[in-house]
Design an enzyme around this catalytic site. Structure first.
Site, PDB file in Angstrom:
ATOM      1  N   TYR A 155      12.438   8.636  10.777  1.00 28.60           N
ATOM      2  CA  TYR A 155      11.601   7.452  11.030  1.00 28.60           C
ATOM      3  C   TYR A 155      10.237   7.873  11.567  1.00 28.60           C
ATOM      4  CZ  TYR A 155      10.921   2.450  11.698  1.00 28.60           C
ATOM      5  OH  TYR A 155      10.468   1.157  11.598  1.00 28.60           O
ATOM      6  N   LYS A 162       6.076   1.227  15.953  1.00 33.78           N
ATOM      7  CA  LYS A 162       6.883   0.039  16.285  1.00 33.78           C
ATOM      8  C   LYS A 162       6.914  -0.195  17.799  1.00 33.78           C
ATOM      9  CE  LYS A 162       8.398  -1.515  12.261  1.00 33.78           C
ATOM     10  NZ  LYS A 162       7.785  -2.720  11.696  1.00 33.78           N
TER      11      LYS A 162
HETATM   12  P1  NAD Z   1       9.374  -4.662   2.077  1.00 34.46           P
HETATM   13  O1  NAD Z   1       8.917  -3.455   1.325  1.00 34.46           O
HETATM   14  O2  NAD Z   1      10.086  -5.709   1.333  1.00 34.46           O
HETATM   15  O3  NAD Z   1       8.155  -5.323   2.865  1.00 34.46           O
HETATM   16  C1  NAD Z   1       7.086  -4.577   3.372  1.00 34.46           C
HETATM   17  C2  NAD Z   1       5.850  -5.406   3.100  1.00 34.46           C
HETATM   18  O4  NAD Z   1       4.697  -4.798   3.690  1.00 34.46           O
HETATM   19  C3  NAD Z   1       5.551  -5.567   1.605  1.00 34.46           C
HETATM   20  O5  NAD Z   1       5.509  -6.932   1.268  1.00 34.46           O
HETATM   21  C4  NAD Z   1       4.173  -4.951   1.468  1.00 34.46           C
HETATM   22  O6  NAD Z   1       3.360  -5.596   0.500  1.00 34.46           O
HETATM   23  C5  NAD Z   1       3.626  -5.178   2.881  1.00 34.46           C
HETATM   24  N1  NAD Z   1       2.409  -4.399   3.123  1.00 34.46           N
HETATM   25  C6  NAD Z   1       2.264  -3.054   3.142  1.00 34.46           C
HETATM   26  N2  NAD Z   1       0.951  -2.757   3.313  1.00 34.46           N
HETATM   27  C7  NAD Z   1       0.284  -3.945   3.424  1.00 34.46           C
HETATM   28  C8  NAD Z   1      -1.081  -4.314   3.582  1.00 34.46           C
HETATM   29  N3  NAD Z   1      -2.044  -3.404   3.663  1.00 34.46           N
HETATM   30  N4  NAD Z   1      -1.396  -5.623   3.657  1.00 34.46           N
HETATM   31  C9  NAD Z   1      -0.445  -6.575   3.565  1.00 34.46           C
HETATM   32  N5  NAD Z   1       0.856  -6.294   3.377  1.00 34.46           N
HETATM   33  C10 NAD Z   1       1.215  -4.996   3.307  1.00 34.46           C
HETATM   34  O7  NAD Z   1      10.280  -4.065   3.282  1.00 34.46           O
HETATM   35  P2  NAD Z   1      10.976  -4.766   4.556  1.00 34.46           P
HETATM   36  O8  NAD Z   1      12.046  -3.832   4.961  1.00 34.46           O
HETATM   37  O9  NAD Z   1      11.304  -6.185   4.238  1.00 34.46           O
HETATM   38  O10 NAD Z   1       9.845  -4.685   5.657  1.00 34.46           O
HETATM   39  C11 NAD Z   1       9.415  -5.807   6.407  1.00 34.46           C
HETATM   40  C12 NAD Z   1       9.302  -5.450   7.879  1.00 34.46           C
HETATM   41  O11 NAD Z   1      10.599  -5.250   8.424  1.00 34.46           O
HETATM   42  C13 NAD Z   1       8.517  -4.162   8.176  1.00 34.46           C
HETATM   43  O12 NAD Z   1       7.754  -4.356   9.353  1.00 34.46           O
HETATM   44  C14 NAD Z   1       9.625  -3.166   8.452  1.00 34.46           C
HETATM   45  O13 NAD Z   1       9.188  -2.085   9.270  1.00 34.46           O
HETATM   46  C15 NAD Z   1      10.598  -4.063   9.178  1.00 34.46           C
HETATM   47  N6  NAD Z   1      11.974  -3.545   9.314  1.00 34.46           N
HETATM   48  C16 NAD Z   1      12.680  -3.173   8.221  1.00 34.46           C
HETATM   49  C17 NAD Z   1      13.972  -2.685   8.383  1.00 34.46           C
HETATM   50  C18 NAD Z   1      14.790  -2.244   7.186  1.00 34.46           C
HETATM   51  O14 NAD Z   1      15.804  -1.552   7.383  1.00 34.46           O
HETATM   52  N7  NAD Z   1      14.410  -2.624   5.957  1.00 34.46           N
HETATM   53  C19 NAD Z   1      14.551  -2.596   9.656  1.00 34.46           C
HETATM   54  C20 NAD Z   1      13.795  -2.992  10.755  1.00 34.46           C
HETATM   55  C21 NAD Z   1      12.497  -3.467  10.564  1.00 34.46           C
END
Ligand code: NAD
Length: 254
Positions: A155, A162
């Site tokens: 990570y 984060k």
């Molecule tokens: P995802 O890939 O579906 O979503 C990530 C999003 O970030 C995408 O829609 C992408 O377009 C957007 N993004 C990236 N750069 C950008 C920019 N410059 N401007 C606007 N948008 C931008 O993945 P996800 O897992 O749904 O991620 C969503 C959130 O959840 C993130 O903050 C991620 O760190 C967090 N998260 C994910 C997990 C997991 O296991 N998937 C766990 C905890 C937290």
């Protein structure tokens, strides 16, 4: 679930039907809220627009938080179309693979600044633009991760990013609370999305979570959506400045 009838909100972060932001959009729309959804760019639009249209989103707009003026344009449309805003959900993150998978010790200055800008500072910018539209109060939500507090393999520098996001949310909660604007963080357990697919060894992390989560299953986007729908509802009116772990209990097990 508490009704979200009459509420209007912006959700940033839908890339496809696996996105956490999409899980939030589905659950919140199901409770009757009106939605504004964004897509990253022209390449992303064909993947996001049909999902947004199926949900009956009132506004579907481009937003790359690195592009000057685009966020302001989104809020100008919201101000013109709605004149108010009840909630904003920020579910975006970015880091280059080198910086993500390398040692934090070796993280590049540019890579760290870019990851912080997209994944953390953009939340502050959204809040600042939302504030004048939330004169009757509101709710801001972002997505944290356990890697903020513990060292999670592969990570890397997203852990410190984060941590900064989660800490920022607490400060913003204290600053905006007097205006009735609540700020909270959902910290989901690992779940398969496009972003998590880019993390080396993510399948192993998911497997470990599945084996150790007391509820015997890892979380999915509908679990996170249900929580987000509750947090933006009036039922959560006393919840402010919290990091809410939604991981089936994974994080508490040694
Ligand atoms: P995802 O890939 O579906 O979503 C990530 C999003 O970030 C995408 O829609 C992408 O377009 C957007 N993004 C990236 N750069 C950008 C920019 N410059 N401007 C606007 N948008 C931008 O993945 P996800 O897992 O749904 O991620 C969503 C959130 O959840 C993130 O903050 C991620 O760190 C967090 N998260 C994910 C997990 C997991 O296991 N998937 C766990 C905890 C937290």
């Amino acid at each position: 679930m508490l009704s979200l009838q009459g509420k209007r909100g912006l959700i940033v972060g839908v890339a496809n039907d696996k996105s956490i932001a999409y899980g939030c959009a589905k659950a919140i729309r199901a409770q009757g809220a009106e939605l504004a959804l964004t897509y990253l760019n022209a390449k992303a639009e064909p993947h996001v627009r049909p999902l947004a249209e199926n949900l009956g989103a009132s506004l579907i707009l481009p937003l790359d938080v690195e592009q000057a003026g685009q966020m302001e344009a989104v809020f100008a449309e919201i101000a013109q179309g709605w004149g108010k805003l009840d909630f904003v959900i920020h579910a975006i993150a970015f880091a280059t693979k080198d910086d993500l998978h390398g040692r934090v010790t070796d993280c590049s200055r540019e890579g760290f600044a870019r990851a912080m800008d997209i994944s953390c500072h953009s939340f502050m910018r959204l809040a600042k633009l939302a504030e004048p539209l939330m004169s009757a109060g509101g709710c801001l939500l972002t997505m944290g991760f356990l890697g903020a507090d513990k060292v999670v393999g592969n990570y890397g520098m997203m852990g410190p990013v984060k941590a900064a996001l989660q800490s920022s949310a607490r400060y913003m909660a204290s600053e905006l609370g007097p205006q009735g604007i609540r700020v909270n963080v959902i910290s989901p357990g690992p779940l398969p999305t496009r972003a998590s697919g880019g993390i080396k060894g993510f399948d192993a992390l998911l497997g470990k979570a599945a084996a150790r989560t007391p509820l015997n299953k890892t979380v999915d986007i509908d679990d996170i959506g249900a929580l987000a729908a509750y947090l933006v509802s009036d039922g959560a009116r006393a919840i402010n400045g919290q990091i809410i772990l939604a991981d089936g209990g994974y994080s508490m097990v040694d």
